[in-house]
Write a protein that holds these residues in place. Sequence first.
Motif, PDB file in Angstrom:
ATOM      1  N   ARG A  99       0.830  -1.205   0.000  1.00 52.93           N
ATOM      2  CA  ARG A  99       0.000   0.000   0.000  1.00 52.93           C
ATOM      3  C   ARG A  99       0.865   1.257   0.000  1.00 52.93           C
ATOM      4  NH1 ARG A  99      -3.655   2.252   4.921  1.00 52.93           N
ATOM      5  NH2 ARG A  99      -1.547   2.365   5.768  1.00 52.93           N
ATOM      6  N   ASP A 102       2.349   1.771  -3.438  1.00 49.22           N
ATOM      7  CA  ASP A 102       1.341   2.226  -4.395  1.00 49.22           C
ATOM      8  C   ASP A 102       0.987   3.694  -4.177  1.00 49.22           C
ATOM      9  OD1 ASP A 102       1.295  -0.239  -5.572  1.00 49.22           O
ATOM     10  OD2 ASP A 102      -0.513  -0.933  -4.542  1.00 49.22           O
ATOM     11  N   ARG A 103       0.945   4.123  -2.936  1.00 45.42           N
ATOM     12  CA  ARG A 103       0.674   5.536  -2.666  1.00 45.42           C
ATOM     13  C   ARG A 103       1.809   6.414  -3.171  1.00 45.42           C
ATOM     14  NH1 ARG A 103      -2.071   5.711   3.420  1.00 45.42           N
ATOM     15  NH2 ARG A 103      -4.122   4.910   2.766  1.00 45.42           N
ATOM     16  N   ARG A 104       3.039   5.941  -3.028  1.00 50.65           N
ATOM     17  CA  ARG A 104       4.170   6.706  -3.556  1.00 50.65           C
ATOM     18  C   ARG A 104       4.086   6.780  -5.080  1.00 50.65           C
ATOM     19  NH1 ARG A 104       9.618   3.829  -3.600  1.00 50.65           N
ATOM     20  NH2 ARG A 104       8.815   3.062  -1.612  1.00 50.65           N
ATOM     21  N   ALA A 106       1.348   6.636  -6.889  1.00 55.50           N
ATOM     22  CA  ALA A 106       0.246   7.534  -7.257  1.00 55.50           C
ATOM     23  C   ALA A 106       0.676   8.992  -7.162  1.00 55.50           C
ATOM     24  CB  ALA A 106      -0.956   7.277  -6.354  1.00 55.50           C
ATOM     25  N   SER A 175      -9.096  -2.943   0.519  1.00 59.60           N
ATOM     26  CA  SER A 175      -8.056  -2.055   0.004  1.00 59.60           C
ATOM     27  C   SER A 175      -7.679  -2.411  -1.431  1.00 59.60           C
ATOM     28  CB  SER A 175      -6.819  -2.124   0.899  1.00 59.60           C
ATOM     29  OG  SER A 175      -5.732  -1.421   0.340  1.00 59.60           O
ATOM     30  N   ARG A 179      -8.534   0.136  -4.622  1.00 63.56           N
ATOM     31  CA  ARG A 179      -7.347   0.845  -5.081  1.00 63.56           C
ATOM     32  C   ARG A 179      -7.556   1.372  -6.494  1.00 63.56           C
ATOM     33  NH1 ARG A 179      -2.914  -3.072  -4.719  1.00 63.56           N
ATOM     34  NH2 ARG A 179      -3.387  -3.661  -6.855  1.00 63.56           N
TER      35      ARG A 179
END
Length: 262
Positions: A99, A102-104, A106, A175, A179
């Motif tokens: 997670r 993936d946030r980085r 995005a 999640s 996503r």
Amino acid sequence: MIVLSKDEQAAVKWLAGHGVRVTEPTTLLTTRLSVRRGRPAPEAFTAVFVLGAVTFTGMFGYQMLRLLPGVDRSSDLPAGGFWSLFAAWVSLRTWLHARAADRRAAARLGDRRLDRPRPPWREVVNGWYLATLLITFGGGGVLGIVLAASGSVWALIWLGVLALGAVVDAVILTSVLRRPVLAEDEGSLAVDAVARLQDVQVVMPSFFAVLVVPDLAFGDAPAWPWLTGYVVLAVGAHVVAAFTQRRRTPALPADGYYGEAA
């Protein structure tokens, strides 16, 4: 000569495992795929540390329950209860790193992120996984309630173990399904689809059914014939679910761009 970082090397190995050979992966794929080959995401360190501290404190506390007056350590406490905390930690730790990566990814994509809708949940989770969840937590919950109604302390604690597993799996699965699509071109779009299908397999529902096996083996579990059938059904459904999920995973298109070609 290109010198790759450890994260890039991990991403190269992930892509090679899916039939794509590159000498240097794109930044987006390096960010997302390195953690899926075991590399840590620095942004997740704090959350993982706190989770680990809580988990191992809970494991210690569970062992201390055996010392309480009036507690029969052989028949009141499920032997697998101790390991349920460890199983939850393993799944959550893997999910937290993915997670964070993936946030980085995005954040780095910004306006370059392709505007694509998330795939419907039926394309991500196959029916066998749903069956495994229903058998493990639904069927196990019914068995636990029936046994608890007869006065079994073991069953009450086992219900707590199942509740823990259900919450952990629900958090991870929700999640994955919610996503957003993280892609900048057709190649990374294909990788996103494959990663989403594989991330579902971080959810391991039948493990929380297997945790009653030590009690079955040593004769401490009540209603052992029913529990034995329950474990066999849960594990069997999960094996089929994992196999069919892998079969549903599409191959990466050869004409997609994933980095510098080998």
